[in-house]
Scaffold this motif. Structure first.
Motif, PDB file in Angstrom:
ATOM      1  N   TYR A  29       0.865  -1.175   0.000  1.00  0.00           N
ATOM      2  CA  TYR A  29       0.000   0.000   0.000  1.00  0.00           C
ATOM      3  C   TYR A  29       0.907   1.231   0.000  1.00  0.00           C
ATOM      4  N   PRO A  30       1.378   1.612  -1.203  1.00  0.00           N
ATOM      5  CA  PRO A  30       2.302   2.751  -1.292  1.00  0.00           C
ATOM      6  C   PRO A  30       1.675   4.030  -0.728  1.00  0.00           C
ATOM      7  N   THR A  31       2.516   4.869  -0.226  1.00  0.00           N
ATOM      8  CA  THR A  31       2.153   6.149   0.389  1.00  0.00           C
ATOM      9  C   THR A  31       1.341   5.980   1.671  1.00  0.00           C
ATOM     10  N   THR A  32       1.570   4.876   2.379  1.00  0.00           N
ATOM     11  CA  THR A  32       0.969   4.710   3.701  1.00  0.00           C
ATOM     12  C   THR A  32       1.624   5.713   4.641  1.00  0.00           C
ATOM     13  N   LYS A  33       0.801   6.500   5.318  1.00  0.00           N
ATOM     14  CA  LYS A  33       1.297   7.568   6.189  1.00  0.00           C
ATOM     15  C   LYS A  33       1.440   7.133   7.639  1.00  0.00           C
ATOM     16  N   ILE A  34       0.491   6.325   8.094  1.00  0.00           N
ATOM     17  CA  ILE A  34       0.459   5.930   9.503  1.00  0.00           C
ATOM     18  C   ILE A  34       0.144   4.445   9.562  1.00  0.00           C
ATOM     19  N   CYS A  35       0.892   3.729  10.364  1.00  0.00           N
ATOM     20  CA  CYS A  35       0.648   2.307  10.551  1.00  0.00           C
ATOM     21  C   CYS A  35       0.877   1.992  12.024  1.00  0.00           C
ATOM     22  N   CYS A  36      -0.049   1.262  12.637  1.00  0.00           N
ATOM     23  CA  CYS A  36       0.108   0.946  14.049  1.00  0.00           C
ATOM     24  C   CYS A  36      -0.536  -0.396  14.377  1.00  0.00           C
ATOM     25  N   ILE A  37      -0.092  -0.951  15.483  1.00  0.00           N
ATOM     26  CA  ILE A  37      -0.655  -2.188  16.004  1.00  0.00           C
ATOM     27  C   ILE A  37      -1.193  -1.881  17.392  1.00  0.00           C
ATOM     28  N   TRP A  38      -2.420  -2.332  17.629  1.00  0.00           N
ATOM     29  CA  TRP A  38      -3.110  -2.101  18.898  1.00  0.00           C
ATOM     30  C   TRP A  38      -3.472  -3.444  19.516  1.00  0.00           C
ATOM     31  N   SER A  39      -3.565  -3.476  20.828  1.00  0.00           N
ATOM     32  CA  SER A  39      -4.117  -4.652  21.493  1.00  0.00           C
ATOM     33  C   SER A  39      -5.634  -4.550  21.439  1.00  0.00           C
ATOM     34  N   LYS A  40      -6.318  -5.655  21.693  1.00  0.00           N
ATOM     35  CA  LYS A  40      -7.784  -5.616  21.680  1.00  0.00           C
ATOM     36  C   LYS A  40      -8.321  -4.704  22.773  1.00  0.00           C
ATOM     37  N   ASP A  41      -7.491  -4.406  23.780  1.00  0.00           N
ATOM     38  CA  ASP A  41      -7.896  -3.514  24.870  1.00  0.00           C
ATOM     39  C   ASP A  41      -7.630  -2.045  24.543  1.00  0.00           C
ATOM     40  N   GLY A  42      -7.119  -1.780  23.344  1.00  0.00           N
ATOM     41  CA  GLY A  42      -6.891  -0.400  22.927  1.00  0.00           C
ATOM     42  C   GLY A  42      -5.524   0.152  23.259  1.00  0.00           C
ATOM     43  N   PHE A 107      -3.850   0.984   9.365  1.00  0.00           N
ATOM     44  CA  PHE A 107      -3.013   1.927   8.650  1.00  0.00           C
ATOM     45  C   PHE A 107      -3.854   2.829   7.762  1.00  0.00           C
ATOM     46  N   TYR A 108      -3.250   3.969   7.454  1.00  0.00           N
ATOM     47  CA  TYR A 108      -3.900   5.022   6.667  1.00  0.00           C
ATOM     48  C   TYR A 108      -3.015   5.325   5.470  1.00  0.00           C
ATOM     49  N   THR A 109      -3.604   5.254   4.284  1.00  0.00           N
ATOM     50  CA  THR A 109      -2.872   5.456   3.043  1.00  0.00           C
ATOM     51  C   THR A 109      -3.502   6.595   2.255  1.00  0.00           C
ATOM     52  N   GLU A 110      -2.663   7.457   1.696  1.00  0.00           N
ATOM     53  CA  GLU A 110      -3.143   8.514   0.803  1.00  0.00           C
ATOM     54  C   GLU A 110      -2.696   8.178  -0.615  1.00  0.00           C
ATOM     55  N   MET A 111      -3.627   8.266  -1.567  1.00  0.00           N
ATOM     56  CA  MET A 111      -3.321   8.011  -2.975  1.00  0.00           C
ATOM     57  C   MET A 111      -4.134   8.983  -3.814  1.00  0.00           C
ATOM     58  N   ASP A 112      -3.691   9.222  -5.047  1.00  0.00           N
ATOM     59  CA  ASP A 112      -4.530  10.046  -5.912  1.00  0.00           C
ATOM     60  C   ASP A 112      -5.771   9.243  -6.301  1.00  0.00           C
ATOM     61  N   GLY A 113      -6.833   9.934  -6.627  1.00  0.00           N
ATOM     62  CA  GLY A 113      -8.131   9.307  -6.883  1.00  0.00           C
ATOM     63  C   GLY A 113      -8.113   8.147  -7.857  1.00  0.00           C
ATOM     64  N   PRO A 114      -7.549   8.318  -9.072  1.00  0.00           N
ATOM     65  CA  PRO A 114      -7.555   7.210 -10.038  1.00  0.00           C
ATOM     66  C   PRO A 114      -6.793   5.976  -9.545  1.00  0.00           C
ATOM     67  N   ALA A 115      -5.664   6.171  -8.878  1.00  0.00           N
ATOM     68  CA  ALA A 115      -4.897   5.031  -8.368  1.00  0.00           C
ATOM     69  C   ALA A 115      -5.685   4.291  -7.290  1.00  0.00           C
ATOM     70  N   LEU A 116      -6.375   5.037  -6.452  1.00  0.00           N
ATOM     71  CA  LEU A 116      -7.166   4.412  -5.397  1.00  0.00           C
ATOM     72  C   LEU A 116      -8.372   3.677  -5.969  1.00  0.00           C
ATOM     73  N   GLU A 117      -8.994   4.255  -6.981  1.00  0.00           N
ATOM     74  CA  GLU A 117     -10.155   3.610  -7.612  1.00  0.00           C
ATOM     75  C   GLU A 117      -9.810   2.254  -8.200  1.00  0.00           C
ATOM     76  N   THR A 118      -8.619   2.128  -8.760  1.00  0.00           N
ATOM     77  CA  THR A 118      -8.230   0.879  -9.415  1.00  0.00           C
ATOM     78  C   THR A 118      -7.458  -0.064  -8.499  1.00  0.00           C
ATOM     79  N   LEU A 119      -7.227   0.342  -7.266  1.00  0.00           N
ATOM     80  CA  LEU A 119      -6.478  -0.493  -6.328  1.00  0.00           C
ATOM     81  C   LEU A 119      -7.241  -1.773  -6.019  1.00  0.00           C
ATOM     82  N   ASP A 120      -6.598  -2.907  -6.202  1.00  0.00           N
ATOM     83  CA  ASP A 120      -7.173  -4.216  -5.906  1.00  0.00           C
ATOM     84  C   ASP A 120      -6.851  -4.568  -4.454  1.00  0.00           C
TER      85      ASP A 120
END
Length: 153
Positions: A29-42, A107-120
């Motif tokens: 997922y190119p251009t991922t800005k934020i990625c984190c791992i949480w426990s089920k307890d938050g 995680f949170y990813t930013e992409m331009d509209g056309p790239a995101l629309e076609t993302l599988d």
């Protein structure tokens, strides 16, 4: 930029291993800005970010999005929802249950509209989980014994 997590009880070796694993998400997922791992307890376990993030805001947003998606799934009769993607015009929020929901990867990813629309996302999810899923699951399972030992002593 990686931010130290707030209550790490598992040592720098496992923390570095988890950071290394989640930093590879950008390959799928190119251009991922934020990625984190949480426990089920938050509890935030580890975070990798290329943007400034207020941790409290991040926790609230991730928790609210995850809960809303799960409630939506339950309303449709889907009791389990191990992978959630929420697409906007130029962004994607993704959340994965790890180890039957003991932890979750968000995680949170930013992409331009056309790239995101076609993302599988199905193909990318399969490729990503094939590459890092087992390693991530094992590293997170190893947290529990280390936390118990620390709490006993």
């Amino acid at each position: 930029m990686s931010t130290p997590c707030c209550r790490c009880a598992f040592g720098p070796g496992i923390e570095a291993q988890l950071r290394n694993i989640i930093s590879r998400i950008d390959h799928f997922y190119p251009t991922t800005k934020i990625c984190c791992i949480w426990s089920k307890d938050g509890e935030l376990i580890v975070e990798h970010s290329t943007a400034f993030v207020k941790r409290e805001e991040l926790q609230n947003i991730v928790s609210q999005l995850r809960q809303a998606a799960l409630r939506f799934g339950q309303a449709l009769g889907q009791m389990e929802c191990p992978i959630i993607h929420i697409k906007g015009h130029s962004h994607l929020f993704s959340c994965f249950d790890i180890n039957q929901g003991d932890h979750f990867l968000a995680f949170y990813t930013e992409m331009d509209g056309p790239a995101l629309e076609t993302l599988d996302t199905i193909g990318q999810d399969q490729a990503m989980l094939g590459a890092i899923g087992d390693e991530l699951s094992l590293a997170l399972r190893n947290l529990k014994p280390l936390k118990r030992r620390k709490n006993r002593g």
